[in-house]
Design an enzyme around this catalytic site. Structure first.
Site, short mmCIF file in Angstrom:
data_model
loop_
_atom_site.label_atom_id
_atom_site.label_comp_id
_atom_site.label_asym_id
_atom_site.label_seq_id
_atom_site.Cartn_x
_atom_site.Cartn_y
_atom_site.Cartn_z
N THR B 87 -8.04 24.93 -2.08
CA THR B 87 -8.21 24.85 -3.53
C THR B 87 -8.46 23.39 -3.88
O THR B 87 -7.53 22.60 -4.03
CB THR B 87 -6.95 25.36 -4.25
OG1 THR B 87 -6.74 26.73 -3.87
CG2 THR B 87 -7.11 25.29 -5.75
N LYS B 163 -11.84 29.93 -8.36
CA LYS B 163 -10.47 29.83 -7.85
C LYS B 163 -9.57 29.09 -8.85
O LYS B 163 -8.48 29.54 -9.19
CB LYS B 163 -10.46 29.11 -6.50
CG LYS B 163 -9.09 28.75 -5.97
CD LYS B 163 -8.26 29.98 -5.57
CE LYS B 163 -6.86 29.59 -5.11
NZ LYS B 163 -6.02 30.73 -4.81
N LYS B 232 -1.30 19.81 -11.18
CA LYS B 232 -2.53 19.30 -10.57
C LYS B 232 -3.68 20.28 -10.78
O LYS B 232 -4.79 19.90 -11.17
CB LYS B 232 -2.30 19.07 -9.07
CG LYS B 232 -3.46 18.39 -8.36
CD LYS B 232 -3.44 18.73 -6.88
CE LYS B 232 -3.71 20.22 -6.67
NZ LYS B 232 -3.87 20.67 -5.29
#
Lengths: 289, 289, 289, 289
Positions: B87, B163, B232
């Site tokens: 990711t 994603k 994040k």
């Protein structure tokens, strides 16, 4: 008595209950009469049984049949239980609780989750709240109309809070899907395929499938649940949260979204049309107008 | 190579591929070597096959093995395809796309949906993007590790956007559930029963069951996915949206929630702990601290 | 009759008007009687003049003296003009407009900007709205109590909207200063010096000096304008905006801030205490508690 | 050297300092040379004095003249003090602080408040930060260019934080005025008169007069400060707040407003044009497009 009420009444008849039906306009009543119901000409005339169940559009409609001369509270016999299954405000639910208590009637708030098809199939989910004895006494009614009953509190208004919060969560799904689809659309991803990915994985719930499809297709007419109703329900959630002093930032955002949609003339659109605002803010031309 | 990478590698071996594994620390490698993998001492040493697959924690880790002397781009043979399943940011995905193109290597971005158990069971969902020929050439890899592959674009970065947007949607579920539970809790409804109602009806998806249970229990330790990682990822979503000029009000709200949680010292909590802020703002005492 | 009303009445006497004063408790009346006012024992008894001016705490208080037997509308003579200077809702202003019209009385809405000292000094700013003839007929009243009168509309409720929107703007200043000070404080800058910079430059307005000083000092008691009043006024702004279908995202944020402050027990604090929430969310320990 | 730098340089000359000027294009330099400045052909050539002052458009421009061969840090003599007066990021300010310290040069961050006219009139407000000795050594420079200097910290970056937070507060005024004007406009109140009321009372500051007038007139071209610059500065505020872990909900809202304005093609508009979005969301037709 809309589609929801008709399904509920039909299932009560099927389960062997004696059912009297009242509706402002007659056609809906006729089909139920053919199935075995007794028609009532007035609200008072529909209050002779052990239980009076109301399933109406909004606070005004419920208050209109509950209060006043000839209303349920004045007309029902002592010991009668009023089951309110409409999506009404926490405030009205509390008023009804007090008025029934004063008049010596029982009151159970029992909004339902499910669409008209679920009502017809006796597959509703019933969220009930009220004094334990009273709720227990009307369990056969819930068994006849739903697949499962959740008793959440002795305070009737708690059931309304649960129902309203459910609509808030649906609104949150609409808004977040609207934002996510605006983003991936800008990034060149097909929205229908995106939805397929979501519902194949973590988001395999009816709420994502149903609303995701409307949002991906920008198919907001005809309205399944019109924008003004969504606006109203988010307003009821915020009013209940105000009373309980619970800040709900996403509900505040939803309220602003609905105001904008209505200010732009979206009265006749489905409430999922608020998703188009995220797309518009990202510079998408407006396909829905 | 964390739990995700180990499961993926094991399934590639099972499917009959020749697999070389590299990890900074050796123990994880040993189990795979016992299963038939060849251990590599350096990144470059792991780049001899037709495909190089990376599954690492974040942008820095991926950039660290991709660029520079001894990195994948410098070490892989012409025609080698790099599959990036981590990711990572849309920005890094674009940098990798360019660098591979310049060096004459193939590049496919293929992040996955699924937890370590799904990786071990070859049941991941793969979201792949890249030039059609390149993606087709590595289909056997996807078949070996996942239950289904969605090819979303010829631009590798589009897969990363999908994603990241998925993590944004999970964050939205956490926040909205946190608000709804703060509300019904204040209204006297049991949160676990409330969750049972939700997941029995419209919200019957893993994301509601998994996170709803954590939120209802206020069980934020040990962290399945720690708050700084959630912070994040929301930052990466906002950065991608900034680039595409897509306002995402719920993502902005989530960012503020994470900042507050971290400012209050919540580094070690699960990212679902942002839900406790809605409860706290409603006057609930802080059970999580 | 609070401090505002007392100053207004005193200035009307000074300007040579015959003034009858009514207040629920007597002490405030005595000082004005000493200055030449006639005391009234009932609301009806205070309605004998050409003009009836109300300056009360909120909607309930104004509705209480305006409607019903013995209220202003029932008691005033035809042709009497009611000036409402309280900060009331747009909705109540409309109800008063209709009721006065039906009863053949004049109605002017004329909320004021200024604190008790300005009221005492006849230095208020009057924002008036109503039919031009009616407004003109009461200009001498405005001249006696204020330094300047702005006539904004023929619709009385427009003046209330202006007044309420002013409180919204003050709330916006409080929130934005709270955020900015939380930020620079974290960056090691002294908040008082920061305020000095702001008010020496672009932000040299009373609203920044007054509230900035409270915020920098975290001095929220005693309340000049208590949090529940701020909460109420933001609620009135949002209600008016709802009616006009105007989304106000900052007002929504302010509402959530007030709910949180009140949920945490901040009833007795000044409304500027919502600024402490931004500081708290940045990890500052709570100096105000 | 834009209009700001030209005014600053002229005032330094007037105050008797020896001034060397460098600008990428020559014409601006010529007028200053006529006033007594020495022209420099390169950045390095402009680094011979006791002080090097930079006043440039953004981070890239400042980094471009500060770092690298022939940059200020490499070219200035030990003991030279670099004064950075540009509106730059907290991050760049920290990088400059470190690089100067390593190289043995002094560094003072000293952004200014004021427009080009104030720069020409030596009437700027200087917000300075740096080690006390270094700041003291350059006080004569600040005295020559500004009417007042605020020394806020020994950490240079703190001055940048103050400057950026000031732009955040201006943005907050724009947004809140935009919302308030959308509301009163819908309520039938003239926006210019409304602004007159505000600036006659609590909001009598230049920021309300200047931006209020643009907003009431919907006069967003030509841009005094273009939307992309506002967007950039709010981004820098949020980046600084991220580093310090300070949630800023109004800044998040402003960021979303700018993204939307830019997504809709508003690149050439003044940053106050974000106010038009509140009006648009209330159903106003778009007069600015």
């Amino acid at each position: 008595m809309g589609n929801m009420g008709a399904g509920i009444a039909a299932n009560l008849i099927k389960a062997g209950h004696e059912v009297t039906v009242y509706n402002r306009s007659r056609p809906k009543v006729d089909a139920l009469v053919a199935a075995g119901a007794r028609p009532a000409d007035t609200v008072a005339d529909a209050c002779g049984g052990d239980v009076v169940l109301t399933m109406l559009a909004n606070d005004d409609a419920v208050a209109g049949v509950a209060f006043g001369d000839g209303g349920i509270i004045a007309s029902a016999a002592p010991g009668t239980v009023h089951i309110s299954s409409s999506t009404i405000s926490v405030g009205l639910s509390k008023r009804l609780t007090e008025a029934h208590a004063t008049a010596g009637r029982g009151f159970v708030s029992a909004p339902v989750f499910g669409r008209p098809e679920a009502a017809a199939a006796a597959a509703l989910f019933v969220v009930a709240a009220g004094p334990a004895d009273t709720v227990n006494s009307v369990t056969p009614v819930f068994d006849a109309i739903g697949q499962r009953t959740f008793v959440v509190s002795e305070e009737p208004a708690a059931a309304n809070l649960v129902k309203l919060s459910g609509n808030f969560l649906i609104g949150s799904v609409i808004e977040s899907l609207g934002e996510a689809m605006a983003l991936v659309d800008r990034g060149g991803v097909d929205k229908h395929q995106y939805l397929d990915i979501l519902t194949s994985t973590l988001f395999s719930a009816p709420v994502y499938r149903t609303y995701g499809s409307l949002i991906a297709s920008e198919q907001f007419e005809p309205a399944g649940f019109a924008a003004p109703l969504g606006h109203k329900d988010i307003g009821l959630v915020l009013a209940a949260a105000e009373e309980l002093r619970v800040p709900l930032p996403i509900a505040s955002l939803l309220r602003d979204r609905f105001l904008r949609l209505l200010a732009e003339g979206g009265e006749q659109l489905d409430w999922s049309a608020i998703s188009s605002l995220a797309a518009r803010d990202a510079g998408a031309s407006d396909h829905s107008a």
